[in-house]
Scaffold this motif. Structure first.
Motif, PDB file in Angstrom:
ATOM      1  N   GLY A  22      13.381  -1.296  -4.342  1.00 58.51           N
ATOM      2  CA  GLY A  22      14.334  -1.843  -3.323  1.00 58.51           C
ATOM      3  C   GLY A  22      13.777  -1.841  -1.947  1.00 58.51           C
ATOM      4  N   GLU A  23      12.872  -1.118  -1.794  1.00 59.42           N
ATOM      5  CA  GLU A  23      12.245  -0.894  -0.183  1.00 59.42           C
ATOM      6  C   GLU A  23      11.095  -1.720  -0.127  1.00 59.42           C
ATOM      7  OE1 GLU A  23      11.556   3.222   0.934  1.00 59.42           O
ATOM      8  OE2 GLU A  23      13.512   3.617   0.729  1.00 59.42           O
ATOM      9  N   LEU A  24      10.439  -2.261  -1.204  1.00 62.23           N
ATOM     10  CA  LEU A  24       9.229  -3.125  -1.163  1.00 62.23           C
ATOM     11  C   LEU A  24       9.978  -4.318  -0.536  1.00 62.23           C
ATOM     12  CD1 LEU A  24       6.135  -3.511  -1.811  1.00 62.23           C
ATOM     13  CD2 LEU A  24       7.319  -4.366  -4.106  1.00 62.23           C
ATOM     14  N   LYS A  25       8.924  -4.822   0.486  1.00 62.23           N
ATOM     15  CA  LYS A  25       9.097  -6.310   1.147  1.00 62.23           C
ATOM     16  C   LYS A  25       9.023  -7.164   0.322  1.00 62.23           C
ATOM     17  CE  LYS A  25       4.928  -6.219   3.824  1.00 62.23           C
ATOM     18  NZ  LYS A  25       4.341  -5.910   5.371  1.00 62.23           N
ATOM     19  N   ARG A  26       9.668  -8.369   0.610  1.00 58.81           N
ATOM     20  CA  ARG A  26       9.240  -9.604   0.241  1.00 58.81           C
ATOM     21  C   ARG A  26       8.349 -10.344   0.884  1.00 58.81           C
ATOM     22  NH1 ARG A  26      12.882 -11.585  -3.861  1.00 58.81           N
ATOM     23  NH2 ARG A  26      14.408 -10.124  -4.397  1.00 58.81           N
ATOM     24  N   GLN A  27       7.996 -11.489   0.512  1.00 53.44           N
ATOM     25  CA  GLN A  27       7.108 -12.541   1.128  1.00 53.44           C
ATOM     26  C   GLN A  27       7.843 -13.095   2.257  1.00 53.44           C
ATOM     27  OE1 GLN A  27       3.540 -13.215   0.436  1.00 53.44           O
ATOM     28  NE2 GLN A  27       3.631 -14.322   2.410  1.00 53.44           N
ATOM     29  N   ARG A  28       7.391 -12.687   3.525  1.00 53.60           N
ATOM     30  CA  ARG A  28       7.942 -13.074   4.837  1.00 53.60           C
ATOM     31  C   ARG A  28       7.357 -14.516   5.219  1.00 53.60           C
ATOM     32  NH1 ARG A  28       9.494  -8.946   8.357  1.00 53.60           N
ATOM     33  NH2 ARG A  28       8.805  -6.943   7.588  1.00 53.60           N
ATOM     34  N   ASP A  29       6.369 -15.278   4.924  1.00 60.37           N
ATOM     35  CA  ASP A  29       5.854 -16.154   5.277  1.00 60.37           C
ATOM     36  C   ASP A  29       6.054 -17.437   4.099  1.00 60.37           C
ATOM     37  OD1 ASP A  29       4.825 -18.630   6.399  1.00 60.37           O
ATOM     38  OD2 ASP A  29       2.908 -17.965   7.130  1.00 60.37           O
TER      39      ASP A  29
ATOM     40  N   ARG B 245       0.763  -1.143   0.129  1.00 56.94           N
ATOM     41  CA  ARG B 245      -0.084  -0.155   0.113  1.00 56.94           C
ATOM     42  C   ARG B 245       0.882   1.542   0.042  1.00 56.94           C
ATOM     43  NH1 ARG B 245      -4.577   0.199   4.454  1.00 56.94           N
ATOM     44  NH2 ARG B 245      -4.932  -1.618   3.440  1.00 56.94           N
ATOM     45  N   SER B 246       1.822   1.310   0.898  1.00 61.89           N
ATOM     46  CA  SER B 246       2.644   2.491   0.798  1.00 61.89           C
ATOM     47  C   SER B 246       3.395   2.609  -0.214  1.00 61.89           C
ATOM     48  CB  SER B 246       3.747   2.597   2.212  1.00 61.89           C
ATOM     49  OG  SER B 246       4.557   1.393   1.995  1.00 61.89           O
ATOM     50  N   THR B 247       3.874   1.535  -0.897  1.00 58.28           N
ATOM     51  CA  THR B 247       4.723   1.755  -2.218  1.00 58.28           C
ATOM     52  C   THR B 247       3.833   2.301  -3.304  1.00 58.28           C
ATOM     53  OG1 THR B 247       5.936  -0.276  -1.468  1.00 58.28           O
ATOM     54  CG2 THR B 247       6.241   0.377  -3.637  1.00 58.28           C
ATOM     55  N   LEU B 248       2.607   1.602  -3.194  1.00 61.39           N
ATOM     56  CA  LEU B 248       1.628   2.229  -4.418  1.00 61.39           C
ATOM     57  C   LEU B 248       1.333   3.752  -4.122  1.00 61.39           C
ATOM     58  CD1 LEU B 248      -0.552   1.746  -6.615  1.00 61.39           C
ATOM     59  CD2 LEU B 248      -2.156   1.168  -4.684  1.00 61.39           C
ATOM     60  N   PHE B 249       1.214   4.036  -2.959  1.00 61.70           N
ATOM     61  CA  PHE B 249       0.752   5.688  -2.903  1.00 61.70           C
ATOM     62  C   PHE B 249       1.963   6.428  -3.217  1.00 61.70           C
ATOM     63  CE2 PHE B 249      -2.361   4.498   0.591  1.00 61.70           C
ATOM     64  CZ  PHE B 249      -3.337   4.685  -0.309  1.00 61.70           C
ATOM     65  N   ASN B 250       3.291   5.980  -2.604  1.00 61.04           N
ATOM     66  CA  ASN B 250       4.368   6.789  -3.070  1.00 61.04           C
ATOM     67  C   ASN B 250       4.837   6.873  -4.432  1.00 61.04           C
ATOM     68  OD1 ASN B 250       5.520   7.605  -0.688  1.00 61.04           O
ATOM     69  ND2 ASN B 250       6.459   5.606  -0.030  1.00 61.04           N
ATOM     70  N   THR B 251       4.474   5.514  -5.134  1.00 59.35           N
ATOM     71  CA  THR B 251       4.795   5.609  -6.763  1.00 59.35           C
ATOM     72  C   THR B 251       3.582   6.502  -7.313  1.00 59.35           C
ATOM     73  OG1 THR B 251       5.271   3.248  -6.596  1.00 59.35           O
ATOM     74  CG2 THR B 251       4.774   4.015  -8.932  1.00 59.35           C
TER      75      THR B 251
ATOM     76  N   PRO C 278       3.646 -14.035  -7.783  1.00 63.69           N
ATOM     77  CA  PRO C 278       4.738 -15.270  -7.606  1.00 63.69           C
ATOM     78  C   PRO C 278       6.007 -14.725  -7.346  1.00 63.69           C
ATOM     79  CG  PRO C 278       3.529 -15.352  -9.719  1.00 63.69           C
ATOM     80  CD  PRO C 278       3.118 -13.857  -8.870  1.00 63.69           C
ATOM     81  N   SER C 279       6.463 -13.634  -7.349  1.00 60.46           N
ATOM     82  CA  SER C 279       7.778 -12.768  -6.747  1.00 60.46           C
ATOM     83  C   SER C 279       7.510 -11.486  -6.615  1.00 60.46           C
ATOM     84  CB  SER C 279       8.813 -13.057  -8.155  1.00 60.46           C
ATOM     85  OG  SER C 279       8.377 -12.131  -9.405  1.00 60.46           O
ATOM     86  N   LYS C 280       8.544 -10.828  -6.060  1.00 61.54           N
ATOM     87  CA  LYS C 280       8.432  -9.423  -5.711  1.00 61.54           C
ATOM     88  C   LYS C 280       8.455  -8.544  -6.995  1.00 61.54           C
ATOM     89  CE  LYS C 280      11.576  -5.928  -3.618  1.00 61.54           C
ATOM     90  NZ  LYS C 280      12.622  -5.673  -2.887  1.00 61.54           N
ATOM     91  N   ARG C 281       9.025  -8.891  -8.152  1.00 58.18           N
ATOM     92  CA  ARG C 281       8.799  -8.368  -9.441  1.00 58.18           C
ATOM     93  C   ARG C 281       7.398  -8.140  -9.849  1.00 58.18           C
ATOM     94  NH1 ARG C 281      10.779 -10.283 -14.602  1.00 58.18           N
ATOM     95  NH2 ARG C 281      12.305 -11.567 -13.315  1.00 58.18           N
ATOM     96  N   ASP C 282       6.627  -9.192  -9.779  1.00 62.09           N
ATOM     97  CA  ASP C 282       5.402  -8.979 -10.196  1.00 62.09           C
ATOM     98  C   ASP C 282       4.388  -8.377  -9.225  1.00 62.09           C
ATOM     99  OD1 ASP C 282       5.407 -11.092 -12.229  1.00 62.09           O
ATOM    100  OD2 ASP C 282       5.798 -12.623 -10.740  1.00 62.09           O
ATOM    101  N   LYS C 283       4.728  -8.076  -8.055  1.00 61.80           N
ATOM    102  CA  LYS C 283       4.321  -7.131  -7.146  1.00 61.80           C
ATOM    103  C   LYS C 283       4.336  -5.875  -7.427  1.00 61.80           C
ATOM    104  CE  LYS C 283       4.427  -8.241  -2.746  1.00 61.80           C
ATOM    105  NZ  LYS C 283       5.209  -8.110  -1.212  1.00 61.80           N
ATOM    106  N   MET C 284       5.764  -5.508  -7.684  1.00 66.30           N
ATOM    107  CA  MET C 284       6.000  -4.185  -8.152  1.00 66.30           C
ATOM    108  C   MET C 284       5.489  -4.063  -9.502  1.00 66.30           C
ATOM    109  SD  MET C 284       7.647  -1.554  -6.801  1.00 66.30           S
ATOM    110  CE  MET C 284       7.829   0.206  -7.513  1.00 66.30           C
ATOM    111  N   ASN C 285       5.689  -4.704 -10.503  1.00 65.85           N
ATOM    112  CA  ASN C 285       4.700  -4.619 -11.727  1.00 65.85           C
ATOM    113  C   ASN C 285       3.368  -4.146 -11.380  1.00 65.85           C
ATOM    114  OD1 ASN C 285       6.685  -4.722 -13.888  1.00 65.85           O
ATOM    115  ND2 ASN C 285       6.630  -6.975 -13.509  1.00 65.85           N
ATOM    116  N   PHE C 286       2.842  -4.716 -10.579  1.00 62.81           N
ATOM    117  CA  PHE C 286       1.281  -4.414 -10.038  1.00 62.81           C
ATOM    118  C   PHE C 286       1.019  -2.969  -9.710  1.00 62.81           C
ATOM    119  CE2 PHE C 286      -1.879  -4.390  -7.017  1.00 62.81           C
ATOM    120  CZ  PHE C 286      -3.023  -4.672  -7.771  1.00 62.81           C
ATOM    121  N   VAL C 287       2.002  -2.534  -8.808  1.00 58.77           N
ATOM    122  CA  VAL C 287       2.026  -1.327  -8.405  1.00 58.77           C
ATOM    123  C   VAL C 287       2.242  -0.074  -9.513  1.00 58.77           C
ATOM    124  CG1 VAL C 287       3.538   0.408  -6.804  1.00 58.77           C
ATOM    125  CG2 VAL C 287       2.991  -1.975  -6.150  1.00 58.77           C
ATOM    126  N   VAL C 288       3.241  -0.430 -10.402  1.00 53.85           N
ATOM    127  CA  VAL C 288       3.440   0.344 -11.330  1.00 53.85           C
ATOM    128  C   VAL C 288       2.281   0.507 -12.205  1.00 53.85           C
ATOM    129  CG1 VAL C 288       4.738   0.890 -13.358  1.00 53.85           C
ATOM    130  CG2 VAL C 288       5.703  -0.053 -11.446  1.00 53.85           C
TER     131      VAL C 288
END
Length: 504
Positions: A284-291, A65-71, A299-309
């Protein structure tokens, strides 16, 4: 210098030699100690990085959420002021289509940049440039980012210098504030105080995630302006006399009248969506899957960031499109290069408050861009391997804020800054660099796979992205040449200035 050679720019680049992969680890290591040391070729860098996705080691603690707002806040900004004028040059239909086109191309280029970031294990733009083409290219990338971000910050200061003094004067009872009555010394004092009290402390924060609360306030203020533009535009459609300069504003233009006008508007379009360097920092600041046991739709952190963008660009394109279309429909042929000039407080009394709300948007966007600028500036001075300390952050932020404030005080028009800087730098950062890096690494991946499929050290490129890379690269080169030519022609033979205020 190739990707498989170690760079002299410092730690953090890849080294592949004799079937081994070695990576130096520093305080800002992307994957922590788990991926440091030496690994055999059977376990390539990419397969190890994929395995690390399920581990509790993360790069940062920023939430989705915070990454989305900052983007969103990094993208949306002073483009709201300049894009109505772009529609005046392009026409309502072509201008709106260009906004959507630029947003779509920006999403594709951001996807390329994120893949290249994973392939090189770099979260800094210059680090990617150094990994792909060597230290000289890394320096060129850093210099381009510095110029682009500095131009944007100067534009932000100019906007604040136009809006805040007008609000202060209007709140004192001066209903003609904003129509050439603001004293230059008064404006300079306000900008100096704003820079020292607000810009400097916020720009010196350690991470972008610390700005998540100010970002929410800024987005609310953007919505206030967009809602106001829609309301006033709808009222004007019902009653043309809502606008005081109705007799001089002409008809709504659907198509552009000249091709030169399209070239002149292109930098404004592209500059309004440029945030790729900041996207890398947020990645770089976006967190990965903890659990590892928890199911995730990414599936990956990159997919998460692509969604944010993707979501951020859709939101920004919608905000830009609505505010530009309704603002242009109000003022038409007398739309100013800064549309807020047309919303004079004498004709639109409540707009003084709306302008102040938008000044808050700019104030909270400033530190996000300043953060990216000082990181690039730090890289130019110390190299990508040097980790900035708190003292570095404060000193570099002070330098960035001081330069932006001093130039912003003396620059009269925000469109001049956005036009020239956007033409020279924005297309490189948004399109030419990401697509060029992608094509180079894609070719290396293909060559490695043909030589020995078991020793491929680069991640598998997303299917179909190579074709988009070719398109984006060609568009970037065309816009770079064409828009730079258009801006220079506009500076040599400027169009006759007009605004609703002058026609009132």
């Amino acid at each position: 210098m190739s990707l498989n050679a170690k760079s002299s720019r410092g730690p953090g680049l890849l080294e592949v030699s004799d079937g081994l992969w070695e990576r130096e680890v520093d305080d800002e290591d992307d994957y922590g100690g788990e991926l440091g040391g030496v690994m055999h070729a059977a376990d390539t860098p990419f397969t190890a990085a994929v395995k690390a996705e399920a581990h509790p080691v993360i790069e940062g603690n920023a939430s989705l959420r915070s990454t989305l707002f900052n983007t969103i806040n990094a993208i949306v900004g002073a483009g709201v002021l300049a894009l109505p004028y772009a529609l005046r040059l392009d026409g309502a239909v072509v201008g709106t289509l260009l906004i959507l086109l630029v947003a779509g191309l920006s999403e594709r280029s951001a996807a390329m940049l994120l893949w290249v970031s994973d392939a090189t294990k770099q979260r800094l733009y210059a680090g990617i440039g150094g990994a792909v083409g060597g230290p000289i290219l890394g320096k060129v990338v850093d210099m381009t980012v510095v110029l682009q971000n500095l131009g944007l910050l100067i534009g932000y200061v100019v906007v604040c210098g136009d809006l805040i003094p007008e609000f202060v004067a209007y709140s004192r009872g001066d209903t003609d504030a904003g129509e050439g009555t603001i004293d230059w010394q008064f404006r300079a004092i306000i900008l100096a105080v704003l820079s020292a009290v607000v810009f400097l402390p916020l720009s010196s924060l350690k991470s972008l995630d610390a700005l998540r609360f100010t970002t929410i306030v800024g987005l609310v203020c953007v919505l206030v302006f967009v809602a106001s533009a829609i309301a006033l535009g709808s009222m004007t459609a019902a009653d043309p006399h809502t606008v005081p300069c109705d007799a001089t504003r002409g008809e709504i233009r659907i198509w552009p009248t000249t091709f030169v006008g399209v070239l002149q508007s292109a930098p404004l379009m592209f500059f309004s969506f440029v945030a790729h360097n900041t996207i890398l920092l947020l990645y770089g600041e976006l967190k990965r899957q903890r659990d590892p046991e928890r199911e995730s739709k990414f599936p990956s952190k990159r997919d998460k960031m692509n969604f944010v963008v993707r979501v951020s660009l859709v939101v920004c394109a919608l905000l830009y499109g609505l505010s530009s279309l309704f603002s242009y429909s109000m003022f038409r042929d007398v739309t100013s290069q800064d549309v807020f000039v047309d919303f004079g407080p004498r004709a639109f009394p409540f707009m003084a408050w709306v302008k102040m709300a938008y000044a808050i948007v700019i104030i909270f966007s400033f530190p996000i861009i300043a953060f990216a600028l000082r990181r690039s500036l730090h890289n130019l001075i110390f190299g990508t391997g040097h980790v900035p300390t708190t003292m570095h952050a404060v000193v570099e932020s002070a330098f960035v804020v001081a330069i932006s404030a001093l130039v912003g005080i003396f620059v009269p028009a925000v469109s001049t800054v956005f036009g020239l800087t956007g033409a020279l730098t924005a297309t490189n950062i948004m399109y030419i660099f990401p697509s060029g890096f992608f094509l180079v690494l894609h070719a290396r991946h293909k060559a490695q796979k043909a030589e020995d499929p078991t020793s491929v050290s680069l991640p598998e490129p997303p299917k179909g992205l190579w074709y988009w890379a070719v398109v984006v690269f060609c568009v970037g080169v065309f816009v770079f040449v064409g828009s730079t030519t258009g801006v220079i022609l506009g500076m040599v033979s400027p169009a006759a200035s007009s605004s609703c205020v002058q026609g009132a």
